[in-house]
Each structure stands twice: as structure tokens, then as C-alpha cells.
Design a protein around this motif. Structure first.
Motif, mmCIF file in Angstrom:
data_model
loop_
_atom_site.group_PDB
_atom_site.id
_atom_site.type_symbol
_atom_site.label_atom_id
_atom_site.label_comp_id
_atom_site.label_asym_id
_atom_site.label_seq_id
_atom_site.Cartn_x
_atom_site.Cartn_y
_atom_site.Cartn_z
ATOM 1 N N SER A 144 -22.793 -52.455 97.299
ATOM 2 C CA SER A 144 -23.030 -51.193 96.696
ATOM 3 C C SER A 144 -21.901 -50.582 95.642
ATOM 4 N N GLY A 145 -21.902 -49.430 95.120
ATOM 5 C CA GLY A 145 -20.954 -49.348 94.034
ATOM 6 C C GLY A 145 -21.443 -49.918 92.414
ATOM 7 N N PRO A 146 -20.599 -50.104 91.793
ATOM 8 C CA PRO A 146 -21.079 -50.751 90.517
ATOM 9 C C PRO A 146 -21.267 -52.561 90.792
ATOM 10 N N VAL A 160 -26.022 -52.101 88.113
ATOM 11 C CA VAL A 160 -25.551 -50.888 88.517
ATOM 12 C C VAL A 160 -24.335 -50.508 88.052
ATOM 13 N N THR A 161 -24.217 -49.288 87.464
ATOM 14 C CA THR A 161 -22.915 -48.616 86.993
ATOM 15 C C THR A 161 -22.689 -47.274 87.410
ATOM 16 N N ARG A 162 -21.541 -47.126 87.604
ATOM 17 C CA ARG A 162 -21.057 -45.790 88.357
ATOM 18 C C ARG A 162 -21.036 -44.764 87.220
ATOM 19 N N TYR A 168 -25.323 -42.750 89.939
ATOM 20 C CA TYR A 168 -25.315 -44.319 89.645
ATOM 21 C C TYR A 168 -26.613 -44.207 88.693
ATOM 22 N N ARG A 169 -26.279 -45.587 87.918
ATOM 23 C CA ARG A 169 -27.664 -45.931 87.013
ATOM 24 C C ARG A 169 -27.704 -47.349 87.135
ATOM 25 N N GLU A 184 -32.058 -43.706 88.137
ATOM 26 C CA GLU A 184 -30.594 -43.025 88.111
ATOM 27 C C GLU A 184 -30.555 -42.016 89.389
ATOM 28 N N GLY A 208 -24.806 -46.430 95.123
ATOM 29 C CA GLY A 208 -25.087 -47.691 94.332
ATOM 30 C C GLY A 208 -25.773 -48.918 94.766
#
Length: 216
Positions: A144-146, A160-162, A168-169, A184, A208
Motif C-alpha cells: 500500500s502507499g506509494p 502509485v503516488t501519494r 492516491y493516483r 485516482e 494506495g
């Protein structure tokens, strides 16, 4: 994640990120409206079953909502217990309602404006397109997360970016590095985003994490 298919709408809270029941929905029932009381009686199904009961000729399916729909088919979901009943609401507009043990646990709706949608019931992912395609799978634990990960087709990569809290995208790129789709999410505004690229379906969550599936 453990799947609890017996969870019903009474237990299913927003934190579970499940199907969203529409206003005025009547879980566990499907009603077809005729032009007279006799027509209404003959076109009424008392309770839902895993195999949708055939209605007499001339019955229009109405789901207890202001906007009626036409029943299309019933699909067994990946947990082996739940089913989704698919309704055509109009051109490029489909709704899928999930049932477990005869009880509705809500619905998802795909339109021309939002051509791919998904529901998550404790790890049971169900995705629907605005053309009436429906797939389901059991989500596997992942990052998860970036992060960067390869999707279920073995070639599409999600980057994936935060962008903020629960914002998130995910940019999907093919083997040649070309962007093929973007998802997104932004907390309560958009808490789940889904897309289909070729044969692979992907879903982005507000932590994410990305789950994906290749339709067989």
C-alpha cells in the motif's frame, strides 16, 4: 484477506468499502410492475434466489426504485457463495446487486460517465463495466502507499503516488512504458477507482493498494 460472504447489509459498514446501496432499495426482493393489480401480482417475486425466477411475458423488472431496470443475468461470485444480479438501466448503464444467502449486500453502478466501478466486501472484489461485463476475484495482500507493482497480466505496471491524505493516483503503463490508464482516489469523494485495460481489471483503494485480475 478473509472473505465473509454471509455479511449482509445490516452488518456492512462504510469501513468495509462494500457495494453502496441506492436510496429506496428493497434488499432481498425484486418486483415487476404491470398495468393492473392482477399484472402486479403475477409479476411479483417474493424473495431473491440464486437462480433468478423467470417472470411471465410482458413483465418489466422494477427494483423497488424510481428508475426501473431490465434483468440481464445472474453471475456467481468468486467466493463461491455470493451472486450478482445484473440489470440494464439504459444505454451504457448497468447495475449489479450482490446477494449472499438470499440477502442483498448492496449494489454498484457503471455509467457512460463512470464506465468501470468496483465493490469490495471484505476482500471479495466485484467489478462492473458500463457494457454489463462483470468479474470478481479474491484480493491478495499486497503493498500500500506509494509503490510500483506489476499487475495480474504480468506486463502492465501500476505506479502509485501519494497526493495527500487518502489521496492516491495510480498510473498504469504497458511493457513499452506508455501510459494506458490512470486511476485516482481521494478519501470520501472517491474511495475506490476501477479500470479495465485489455484483459486486466485493476482497482485502487484509499490506502494506495492495488488489486488486479485477468478475466479468464
Amino acid at each position: 484477506m478473509a472473505v465473509c460472504a454471509a455479511v449482509t447489509a445490516a452488518v456492512l459498514g462504510p469501513a468495509a468499502g462494500a457495494f453502496a446501496a441506492g436510496p429506496g432499495q428493497l434488499p432481498g426482493s425484486a418486483r415487476a410492475v404491470g398495468s393492473t393489480p392482477a399484472d402486479t401480482a403475477r409479476c411479483t417475486v417474493a424473495q431473491s434466489t440464486e437462480t433468478f425466477l423467470a417472470l411471465p411475458k410482458g413483465c418489466t423488472v422494477h427494483r423497488g426504485m424510481a428508475d426501473g431496470g431490465t434483468y440481464v443475468r445472474t453471475v456467481k461470485l468468486a467466493d463461491g457463495v455470493s451472486v450478482a444480479k445484473i440489470y440494464r438501466m439504459g444505454p451504457g448503464h448497468f447495475r449489479a446487486e450482490g446477494f449472499a444467502y438470499g440477502s442483498s449486500f448492496g449494489s454498484i453502478e457503471a455509467t457512460q460517465a463512470e464506465p468501470y466501478v468496483a465493490g469490495n466486501l471484505n476482500g471479495l472484489i466485484t467489478a462492473l463495466s458500463s457494457q454489463g461485463e462483470l468479474v470478481s476475484w479474491i484480493a491478495q495482500a499486497g503493498p500500500s502507499g506509494p509503490h510500483v507493482e506489476t499487475l495480474a497480466d504480468g506486463k502492465t505496471v501500476a505506479r502509485v503516488t501519494r497526493l495527500g491524505d487518502q489521496h492516491y493516483r495510480a498510473v498504469l503503463v504497458d511493457a513499452g512504458g506508455r501510459t494506458v490508464a490512470t486511476m485516482e482516489v481521494d478519501g470520501d469523494a472517491t474511495f475506490r477507482s476501477a479500470v479495465k485495460v485489455g484483459s486486466v481489471w485493476a482497482v485502487l483503494e484509499t490506502d494506495g493498494s492495488v488489486t488486479s485480475h485477468v478475466q479468464g
